[in-house]
Design an enzyme around this catalytic site. Structure first.
Site: not given
Ligand code: UT7
Length: 338
Positions: A265, A295, A117
């Site tokens: 980004h 993204n 990225c």
């Molecule tokens: O270009 C660089 C590439 N990557 C990035 O920039 C990503 C950087 N990270 C992020 O943007 C965030 O960490 C995410 C958007 C990927 C995730 O958000 P978060 O608030 O950090 O969520 P989390 O990973 O802590 O997950 C919270 C919950 C989990 O459920 P449990 O384990 O608490 O029951 C996940 O399974 O949200 C769940 N979850 C979803 N639920 C519904 C993860 N993805 C989804 C989804 N829909 N798409």
């Protein structure tokens, strides 16, 4: 020592596929919802390439638009840099070579940049150095991705985040006497490029390379797709965005007030909000269009810049700061007078 030549963005263009996929569409594929995706990322839609479209197809369209905007004949392009994490082919030929042939840039060198990225930021700095040393006069920098083809569409942790698209900038030599006059400064002023390979595994495609070669019938198909530890990337991103902005300002002796827009980004609105809060920067200084495009990795900054130009937000002499992070891990930014 002050350079005689400045590297100015003389034309910019972008292309996104017409197929638009909403959060509600994705909720039919995986266990997710518009509410979750929008509240956790700021994304509503993404554009997805059709089955036959490869990264070079998107790159060519963006490149032709940038060249047209610059009014530069393709024969005058000296070098093509394609920043991509999703090349047409693994390893070689480079996607840049495919683009070189398709646009008819018969006098251009061509190579890909692999910085995920952060690729477009790395590309602009590479162009600046080639231009300021007098090696080349016109360098075409393209960020292009078809992430949909390396996405595991069963993994809700990743499939809701990404989109396809391309953006291109022609970076051209301009005499410093005219471009750096106090009244109208132009060109890339400074860049900061950095890496943190220790955390390489938090964002990667596990198989298909020489570390874990593809073995037909054995390699799980999802190992050929993008895999990410979202939490780790999030924490890294918030810290390095701030570090990059502060480093660029310290390097140039400029202040936040001098900057018209920060173009980050476009990975997650919450990452930008956290960075803005940490550095006490008003959120409206950041240009955001992630809501529509999600993204698009290396394409996100040139797509944003093109969008800004089309909305009339960019004027010659405006000070713009780009900042990004991504797989590698890599990060960095450019400070430039539009
Ligand atoms: O270009 C660089 C590439 N990557 C990035 O920039 C990503 C950087 N990270 C992020 O943007 C965030 O960490 C995410 C958007 C990927 C995730 O958000 P978060 O608030 O950090 O969520 P989390 O990973 O802590 O997950 C919270 C919950 C989990 O459920 P449990 O384990 O608490 O029951 C996940 O399974 O949200 C769940 N979850 C979803 N639920 C519904 C993860 N993805 C989804 C989804 N829909 N798409």
């Amino acid at each position: 020592m002050k350079q005689n030549t400045c590297a100015v963005i003389s034309g910019i263009g972008s292309y996104v596929p017409s197929k638009r996929v909403s959060n509600d569409d994705l909720a039919k594929l995986v266990d997710t919802s518009d509410e979750w995706i929008y509240s956790h990322t700021g994304i509503k839609n993404r554009h997805i390439a059709d089955e036959k479209e490869a990264t070079s197809d998107l790159a060519v369209k963006a490149a032709e638009r940038a060249l047209e905007k610059a009014g530069c004949p393709v024969s005058e392009v000296d070098m093509i840099l394609v920043a991509t994490a999703t090349p047409d082919y693994l390893g070689f030929p480079s996607t840049a070579c495919i683009v070189q042939d398709r646009i008819g840039a018969e006098n251009a060198a061509a190579m890909d940049i692999v910085a995920a990225c952060t690729g477009f930021i790395y590309g602009l700095e590479t162009a600046r150095v080639f231009i300021e040393t007098g090696t080349y006069r016109n360098v075409l920098v393209i960020g292009a991705e078809v992430l949909s083809k390396i996405t595991d569409w069963k993994d809700r942790n990743t499939c809701v985040l990404f989109g396809d698209g391309a953006g291109a900038a022609l970076v051209s030599a301009q005499a410093a006497e005219t471009s750096m006059k106090e009244s109208l400064k132009r060109g890339i002023l400074s860049s900061y490029l950095a890496s943190y390979g220790k955390d390489a595994e938090v964002l990667l495609r596990p198989a298909g390379g020489t570390r874990v070669p593809f073995i037909p019938g054995t390699t799980p198909p999802e190992d050929l797709c993008l895999r990410m530890n979202g939490r780790k990337v999030y924490t890294f991103a918030v810290s390095v965005l701030g570090k990059t902005i502060e480093t660029l300002l310290a390097k140039t002796g400029l202040s936040l007030q001098d900057i018209k827009y920060i173009v980050p980004h476009q990975a997650n609105v919450r990452i930008i909000e956290a960075c803005a809060k940490r550095l006490d920067i008003p959120l409206d200084k950041f240009f955001l269009n992630i809501k529509e495009f999600a993204n698009t990795s290396s394409a996100s900054i040139p797509i944003a810049l093109t969008d800004m130009e089309q909305r009339g937000l960019l004027h010659p002499g405006d000070l713009i700061l780009t900042v990004g992070f991504g797989g590698g891990l890599t990060y960095g930014g450019n400070l430039l007078y539009w």
